[in-house]
Scaffold this motif. Structure first.
Motif, PDB file in Angstrom:
ATOM      1  N   PHE A 104      -5.840  -6.251  -8.639  1.00 41.76           N
ATOM      2  CA  PHE A 104      -5.894  -5.605  -7.326  1.00 41.76           C
ATOM      3  C   PHE A 104      -7.069  -6.062  -6.464  1.00 41.76           C
ATOM      4  N   ASP A 105      -8.079  -6.683  -7.062  1.00 44.63           N
ATOM      5  CA  ASP A 105      -9.259  -7.135  -6.313  1.00 44.63           C
ATOM      6  C   ASP A 105      -9.809  -5.977  -5.476  1.00 44.63           C
ATOM      7  N   TRP A 111      -7.901  -0.580  -0.687  1.00 43.99           N
ATOM      8  CA  TRP A 111      -6.719   0.210  -0.333  1.00 43.99           C
ATOM      9  C   TRP A 111      -5.509  -0.691  -0.196  1.00 43.99           C
ATOM     10  N   MET A 112      -4.351  -0.172  -0.558  1.00 51.61           N
ATOM     11  CA  MET A 112      -3.101  -0.786  -0.126  1.00 51.61           C
ATOM     12  C   MET A 112      -2.378   0.250   0.735  1.00 51.61           C
ATOM     13  N   GLU A 113      -1.540  -0.247   1.629  1.00 51.38           N
ATOM     14  CA  GLU A 113      -0.891   0.639   2.589  1.00 51.38           C
ATOM     15  C   GLU A 113       0.576   0.272   2.734  1.00 51.38           C
ATOM     16  N   SER A 135       0.872  -3.708   2.654  1.00 52.44           N
ATOM     17  CA  SER A 135      -0.351  -4.508   2.775  1.00 52.44           C
ATOM     18  C   SER A 135      -1.158  -4.338   1.498  1.00 52.44           C
ATOM     19  N   LEU A 136      -1.431  -5.461   0.829  1.00 47.44           N
ATOM     20  CA  LEU A 136      -2.121  -5.432  -0.460  1.00 47.44           C
ATOM     21  C   LEU A 136      -2.919  -6.729  -0.611  1.00 47.44           C
ATOM     22  N   ALA A 170       2.766 -12.633  -7.573  1.00 44.92           N
ATOM     23  CA  ALA A 170       2.422 -13.901  -6.912  1.00 44.92           C
ATOM     24  C   ALA A 170       2.501 -13.797  -5.398  1.00 44.92           C
ATOM     25  N   ASP A 171       3.362 -12.921  -4.888  1.00 43.88           N
ATOM     26  CA  ASP A 171       3.485 -12.759  -3.437  1.00 43.88           C
ATOM     27  C   ASP A 171       2.190 -12.253  -2.812  1.00 43.88           C
TER      28      ASP A 171
END
Length: 198
Positions: A104-105, A111-113, A135-136, A170-171
């Motif tokens: 996740f770095d 945060w991801m959204e 968004s990640l 990978a995306d």
């Protein structure tokens, strides 16, 4: 022969048009938050499998979200999830690795959204595809989740909303450990809502 008095009416009409105030356009209606994710009764989880069949299941204990009512009657959900607090229960080493730059770095991208496309309110009742933008790790992509049919008339308020889906590591730049980990990350969400305070 030019006679100004013959064209006085034309000049007067033109001046009247110029002087007539243009009606102001009604301001665009802003979305109204109708419900808020009940973080005390909801659950967000993820699962990654190894190439050797081992299953690593984790949770996102910190998140927030709202359901917006749009002017055209459709809804939109906004959900923020703290990857910096992702945890694999009872596995501190795996938890640290999951938050690291390899996955996740979370230091650089805490945060991801997910922001859904507008959807009809019947989607939460009948089930179906929930499309939106995820968004990640600094990458934004269109993704599709699946909402299960509800077990009550007011999904989220009287019963859980069940949502599932998957993304490809990978995306989003998570290309390390390809020899050991499957690329698919499965997501599962069980959401309860409470009505927003006016």
């Amino acid at each position: 022969m030019w006679k100004p008095e013959r064209y006085a009416w034309l000049l007067s009409a033109a001046l009247a048009v110029v002087a007539t105030p243009v009606p102001a356009q009604a301001p665009a209606q802003a979305p109204v938050t109708t419900a808020v994710v009940d973080t005390g009764r909801s659950w967000l989880g993820f699962e990654v499998r190894t190439r050797f069949g081992q299953r690593m299941a984790g949770e996102f204990p910190r998140y927030d979200g709202v359901v917006e009512h749009l002017p055209d009657g459709r809804h939109r959900v906004r959900l923020r999830v703290a990857t910096s607090e992702a945890v694999i229960p009872d596995r501190p080493r795996y938890t640290a690795w999951m938050r690291s730059q390899s996955f996740f770095d979370a230091i650089r991208h805490p945060w991801m959204e997910f922001v859904s496309e507008p959807y009809g309110p019947e989607l939460l009742r009948d089930g179906g595809a929930l499309r939106g933008r995820l968004s990640l790790r600094g990458v934004a992509r269109d993704e599709e989740l699946v909402v299960a049919p509800a077990a009550c008339a007011r999904p989220g308020l009287d019963c859980e909303i069940l949502v599932a889906g998957s993304i490809e590591r990978a995306d989003y730049g998570m290309r390390e450990w390809q020899f050991a980990l499957a690329d698919e990350v499965r997501l599962e969400v069980r959401v309860r809502l409470h009505e927003a305070t006016p």
